[in-house]
Motif scaffolding. Structure first.
Motif, PDB file in Angstrom:
ATOM      1  N   GLU A  92       0.815  -1.214   0.000  1.00 13.44           N
ATOM      2  CA  GLU A  92       0.000   0.000   0.000  1.00 13.44           C
ATOM      3  C   GLU A  92       0.849   1.266   0.000  1.00 13.44           C
ATOM      4  O   GLU A  92       0.400   2.317  -0.452  1.00 13.44           O
ATOM      5  CB  GLU A  92      -0.935  -0.005   1.212  1.00 13.44           C
ATOM      6  CG  GLU A  92      -2.058  -1.020   1.092  1.00 13.44           C
ATOM      7  CD  GLU A  92      -3.022  -0.951   2.259  1.00 13.44           C
ATOM      8  OE1 GLU A  92      -2.615  -0.451   3.325  1.00 13.44           O
ATOM      9  OE2 GLU A  92      -4.172  -1.395   2.090  1.00 13.44           O
ATOM     10  N   ASN A  93       2.062   1.173   0.522  1.00 14.50           N
ATOM     11  CA  ASN A  93       2.952   2.336   0.537  1.00 14.50           C
ATOM     12  C   ASN A  93       3.787   2.454  -0.734  1.00 14.50           C
ATOM     13  O   ASN A  93       4.635   3.335  -0.828  1.00 14.50           O
ATOM     14  CB  ASN A  93       3.859   2.293   1.760  1.00 14.50           C
ATOM     15  CG  ASN A  93       3.166   2.793   3.015  1.00 14.50           C
ATOM     16  OD1 ASN A  93       3.071   3.990   3.250  1.00 14.50           O
ATOM     17  ND2 ASN A  93       2.667   1.870   3.836  1.00 14.50           N
ATOM     18  N   GLY A  94       3.559   1.563  -1.693  1.00 16.09           N
ATOM     19  CA  GLY A  94       4.221   1.686  -2.984  1.00 16.09           C
ATOM     20  C   GLY A  94       5.276   0.647  -3.285  1.00 16.09           C
ATOM     21  O   GLY A  94       5.937   0.726  -4.316  1.00 16.09           O
ATOM     22  N   GLY A  95       5.453  -0.336  -2.396  1.00 20.73           N
ATOM     23  CA  GLY A  95       6.432  -1.387  -2.641  1.00 20.73           C
ATOM     24  C   GLY A  95       5.975  -2.341  -3.730  1.00 20.73           C
ATOM     25  O   GLY A  95       4.772  -2.480  -3.995  1.00 20.73           O
ATOM     26  N   ASP A  96       6.931  -3.008  -4.346  1.00 16.12           N
ATOM     27  CA  ASP A  96       6.621  -3.949  -5.425  1.00 16.12           C
ATOM     28  C   ASP A  96       6.720  -5.408  -4.993  1.00 16.12           C
ATOM     29  O   ASP A  96       6.135  -6.277  -5.631  1.00 16.12           O
ATOM     30  CB  ASP A  96       7.565  -3.708  -6.607  1.00 16.12           C
ATOM     31  CG  ASP A  96       7.396  -2.326  -7.197  1.00 16.12           C
ATOM     32  OD1 ASP A  96       6.361  -2.094  -7.826  1.00 16.12           O
ATOM     33  OD2 ASP A  96       8.289  -1.478  -7.028  1.00 16.12           O
ATOM     34  N   ASP A  97       7.464  -5.673  -3.930  1.00 19.00           N
ATOM     35  CA  ASP A  97       7.604  -7.047  -3.451  1.00 19.00           C
ATOM     36  C   ASP A  97       8.093  -6.998  -2.010  1.00 19.00           C
ATOM     37  O   ASP A  97       8.487  -5.935  -1.509  1.00 19.00           O
ATOM     38  CB  ASP A  97       8.566  -7.845  -4.332  1.00 19.00           C
ATOM     39  CG  ASP A  97       8.212  -9.334  -4.367  1.00 19.00           C
ATOM     40  OD1 ASP A  97       7.580  -9.812  -3.400  1.00 19.00           O
ATOM     41  OD2 ASP A  97       8.560 -10.005  -5.351  1.00 19.00           O
ATOM     42  N   TYR A  98       8.088  -8.164  -1.350  1.00 20.45           N
ATOM     43  CA  TYR A  98       8.416  -8.234   0.074  1.00 20.45           C
ATOM     44  C   TYR A  98       9.130  -9.553   0.338  1.00 20.45           C
ATOM     45  O   TYR A  98       8.626 -10.623  -0.029  1.00 20.45           O
ATOM     46  CB  TYR A  98       7.129  -8.161   0.893  1.00 20.45           C
ATOM     47  CG  TYR A  98       7.311  -7.950   2.386  1.00 20.45           C
ATOM     48  CD1 TYR A  98       7.085  -6.703   2.952  1.00 20.45           C
ATOM     49  CD2 TYR A  98       7.678  -8.998   3.228  1.00 20.45           C
ATOM     50  CE1 TYR A  98       7.213  -6.494   4.321  1.00 20.45           C
ATOM     51  CE2 TYR A  98       7.815  -8.805   4.591  1.00 20.45           C
ATOM     52  CZ  TYR A  98       7.577  -7.549   5.140  1.00 20.45           C
ATOM     53  OH  TYR A  98       7.714  -7.348   6.490  1.00 20.45           O
ATOM     54  N   ILE A  99      10.308  -9.479   0.938  1.00 18.85           N
ATOM     55  CA  ILE A  99      11.085 -10.671   1.272  1.00 18.85           C
ATOM     56  C   ILE A  99      11.314 -10.686   2.776  1.00 18.85           C
ATOM     57  O   ILE A  99      11.737  -9.693   3.358  1.00 18.85           O
ATOM     58  CB  ILE A  99      12.446 -10.672   0.541  1.00 18.85           C
ATOM     59  CG1 ILE A  99      12.236 -10.603  -0.980  1.00 18.85           C
ATOM     60  CG2 ILE A  99      13.249 -11.920   0.909  1.00 18.85           C
ATOM     61  CD1 ILE A  99      13.528 -10.413  -1.755  1.00 18.85           C
ATOM     62  N   THR A 100      11.029 -11.826   3.404  1.00 22.64           N
ATOM     63  CA  THR A 100      11.154 -11.945   4.849  1.00 22.64           C
ATOM     64  C   THR A 100      12.519 -12.503   5.237  1.00 22.64           C
ATOM     65  O   THR A 100      12.996 -13.472   4.637  1.00 22.64           O
ATOM     66  CB  THR A 100      10.047 -12.867   5.403  1.00 22.64           C
ATOM     67  OG1 THR A 100       8.767 -12.353   5.025  1.00 22.64           O
ATOM     68  CG2 THR A 100      10.117 -12.941   6.915  1.00 22.64           C
TER      69      THR A 100
END
Length: 232
Positions: A92-100
């Motif tokens: 929602e803040n504009g990121g394209d992907d997320y890695i934990t």
């Protein structure tokens, strides 16, 4: 050589990422001053940003919003925070992907390679045409913007990919699986909820320029876009 701006406050992780990615011929610049991230971003002009969430002073969500105010450069979050809400907030803040964290370096490299290929390489939008027009609605391909009746909106990379897919296939149902494959290399790396978040955000942006109810959910099948703006 593609440039990566690495915004990570753990020197060990930053060093390991830099060393690993440079084996794949990326030019990696690690953040130097956390209160001057925007100045460094403008100076580096990266092709991609790797961003931690927990940072000194302001968090990664804040800096992502700042970058999005001036650039559509793809941003991948890397964080030890593994809750679904954090991942939703990242999108929602504009990121394209997320890695934990802890992460597999090969997964990081694969995600970067996939985004680079889509934005800058063989899957990039053709530059032969600068815009797509449908009954007064304009999708600007190089600027990653949409326009209708004098109002325009900026799109993130994922929003642009989705809207381009929809407009290329007006009135056709696109399955969730197909759309996920458009956004990411491998569905197993992605929470299906992120597609829903991007669709919701895209609907809101279209509404902001006067286009209502154009992206429709087809229960059990996927989504489609219909021309609700021309009055035909």
């Amino acid at each position: 050589m593609k440039k990566i701006y690495l915004i990570e406050d753990d020197p060990k992780i930053a060093g390991l990422l830099k060393e690993y990615l440079e084996k794949y011929e990326y030019l990696v610049t690690i953040v130097n001053e956390f209160d001057k991230i925007m100045q460094e971003f403008k100076s580096i002009e990266p092709h991609l940003v790797l961003m931690d969430i927990n940072l000194p002073r302001y968090d990664g969500f804040y800096w992502c919003r700042q970058i999005r105010s001036i650039s559509n450069c793809p941003i991948i979050f890397i964080s030890a925070r593994d809750s679904g809400m954090d991942q939703v907030m990242a999108i929602e803040n504009g990121g394209d992907d997320y890695i934990t964290k802890p992460f597999n370096f090969d997964v990081v490299q694969a995600k970067i390679k996939g985004i680079m290929r889509r934005i800058y390489g063989e899957y990039a939008v053709s530059k032969q045409a600068d815009f797509l027009e449908i009954n007064g609605f304009y999708l600007h391909l190089t600027a990653m913007e949409a326009e209708f009746e004098g109002k325009s909106i900026s799109l993130t990379k994922n929003e642009f990919i989705l809207l381009k897919a929809f407009t290329d296939r007006l009135n056709q149902v696109l399955s969730r699986t197909y759309l996920l494959e458009m956004l990411w290399d491998d569905e197993q790396f992605v929470d299906d909820n992120t597609l829903s978040v991007n669709i919701t955000r895209l609907r809101k942006k279209l509404k902001d320029i006067g286009i209502h109810n154009s992206i429709q959910t087809v229960r059990g099948a996927g989504y489609k876009i219909i021309d609700t703006w021309s009055g035909a």
